[in-house]
Enzyme design. Structure first.
Site: not given
Ligand SMILES: Cc1cc2nc3c(=O)[nH]c(=O)nc-3n(C[C@H](O)[C@H](O)[C@H](O)COP(=O)(O)O)c2cc1C
Length: 371
Positions: A23, A57, A100, A183, A325
């Protein structure tokens, strides 16, 4: 055979491979309603070949939004706007779509990250007074939230239920409850944010009580074939904070209540967190939940390479990997992973002609001819 590209069951939901799009908040909604940005953003991610796409989210109430531009599912207008995006996605992609559902609690009323991500004071037009387990602010200098009383708790629980019912009406494939990243539901779990002295604070059992009540209410409100699962932060990365032992107890209690999976992240409840970052740094927490609780787990966090993702699943460290990412950077990540791992992936027929010569069986069912 690649294990990453084997199907996975999350409750009664069959996911064709084990690549999940994590998400990701877009801060691009209007009064909680999805916009053309969501059409473009989710539209292109839906063509990625990932098995499951988890929508950002999505707030269960206006005051539960992180920012005033967050996606929400608390009004008829929100439901119509999201329905438009989901219909477009479904018309062109077989991807499974989960949502989510969340409430930001004391971390609500924030600016978008590109505007600094700081708290918006309640007196400004885009701000509001936040609610939380206790009247303790996230950052020491911030405006404190209002501690939820009985009516407030009931309202939050009912808001989660109403949003879940809207999601079910939209034909969503699964519901992830956001109990991570500092949260509201995580605020109840963590002694850093929860200083209550009633039955919702103090002991581990008491701190888990409200998140479990929300889970029960949502689980009871949506059809049994729709899986409901939870995203947790397995540690606060702060001494005397929420930790892996609490996470195991919480996951065990969720399992007994019909939770379909656990999506294992970390952190977010305290500005004092000291995170030890590195490739796959949160995977060991998912591994413990999987081994000790026995629920399907989704690992997340700095999973960027196909071979790394394959090893996480093949070595039984987690049942699926989720990427945030890396998917934004390369929305065709699952195609490239399938090519590297000798697997097949779904691609839209309009793009079948892009299949590289050296990967003749990459796109499932691909065929084309011309006169
Ligand atoms: C642009 C962006 C928005 C995110 N929004 C959420 C979100 O809405 N809900 C959530 O649980 N995590 C959110 N995250 C965290 C990601 O879901 C993920 O757990 C975190 O980036 C680590 O994973 P990655 O290394 O693959 O980026 C967000 C991350 C990024 C980069």
């Amino acid at each position: 055979m690649s294990r990453l590209f084997e199907p996975l069951a999350i409750g009664q939901l069959e996911v064709p491979n084990r690549i999940v799009i994590a998400p990701m908040c877009q801060y691009s909604a209007e009064s909680g309603s999805a916009t053309d940005w969501h059409m473009i953003h989710l539209g292109h991610l839906a063509l990625s070949g990932a098995g499951l796409l988890i929508l950002e989210a999505t707030a269960v109430s206006p005051e539960g939004r992180i920012s005033s531009a967050d996606l929400g599912l608390y009004s008829d207008a929100n439901e119509v706007a999201l329905g438009r995006v989901l219909n477009a996605v479904r018309a062109y992609s077989p991807i499974k779509v989960a949502i989510q559902l969340g409430h930001a609690g004391r971390k609500a009323s924030s600016r978008a990250p590109w505007e600094g991500g700081t708290q918006v004071p309640s007196r400004s037009p885009d701000g509001w007074r936040t609610v939380a387990p206790s009247a303790v602010p996230h950052g020491k200098e911030e405006e404190p939230p209002i501690a939820l009383d009985r009516d407030g708790l009931d309202k939050v629980r009912d808001d989660f239920v109403a949003a879940a019912q809207r999601a079910a009406r939209l034909g969503i494939d699964g519901i992830e409850l956001h109990a991570a990243h500092g949260y509201l539901l995580h605020q109840f779990l963590s002694p850093i944010a929860n200083h209550r002295s009633d039955e919702y604070g103090g002991s581990l059992e008491n701190r888990m009580r409200f998140p479990l009540e929300v889970f029960d209410a949502v689980r009871a409100a949506v059809p049994a074939d729709k899986p409901v699962w939870v995203r947790v932060s397995a540690t606060d990365w702060v001494p005397d904070g929420w930790d892996i032992e609490g996470t195991l107890a919480f996951s065990t209690a969720l399992k007994a209540r019909g939770c379909a999976a656990v999506h294992v992240s970390t952190g977010g409840v305290s500005p004092e967190q000291a995170i030890k970052l590195g490739p796959g740094y949160q995977v060991p927490y998912a591994q413990r939940v999987k081994a000790e609780v026995g629920l399907p787990t989704i690992a997340v966090g700095l999973i960027t390479e196909p071979e790394q993702a394959e090893a996480i699943v093949a070595d039984n460290e987690a049942d699926a990997v989720s990427l945030a990412r890396a998917m934004l950077y390369d929305p065709r990540w699952p195609w490239h992973a399938a090519a590297k791992l000798g697997a097949q992936v779904e691609a839209p027929k309009q793009y079948w002609r892009s299949q590289p010569r050296e990967f003749k069986d990459l796109f499932a069912g691909a065929a084309f001819g011309q006169r």
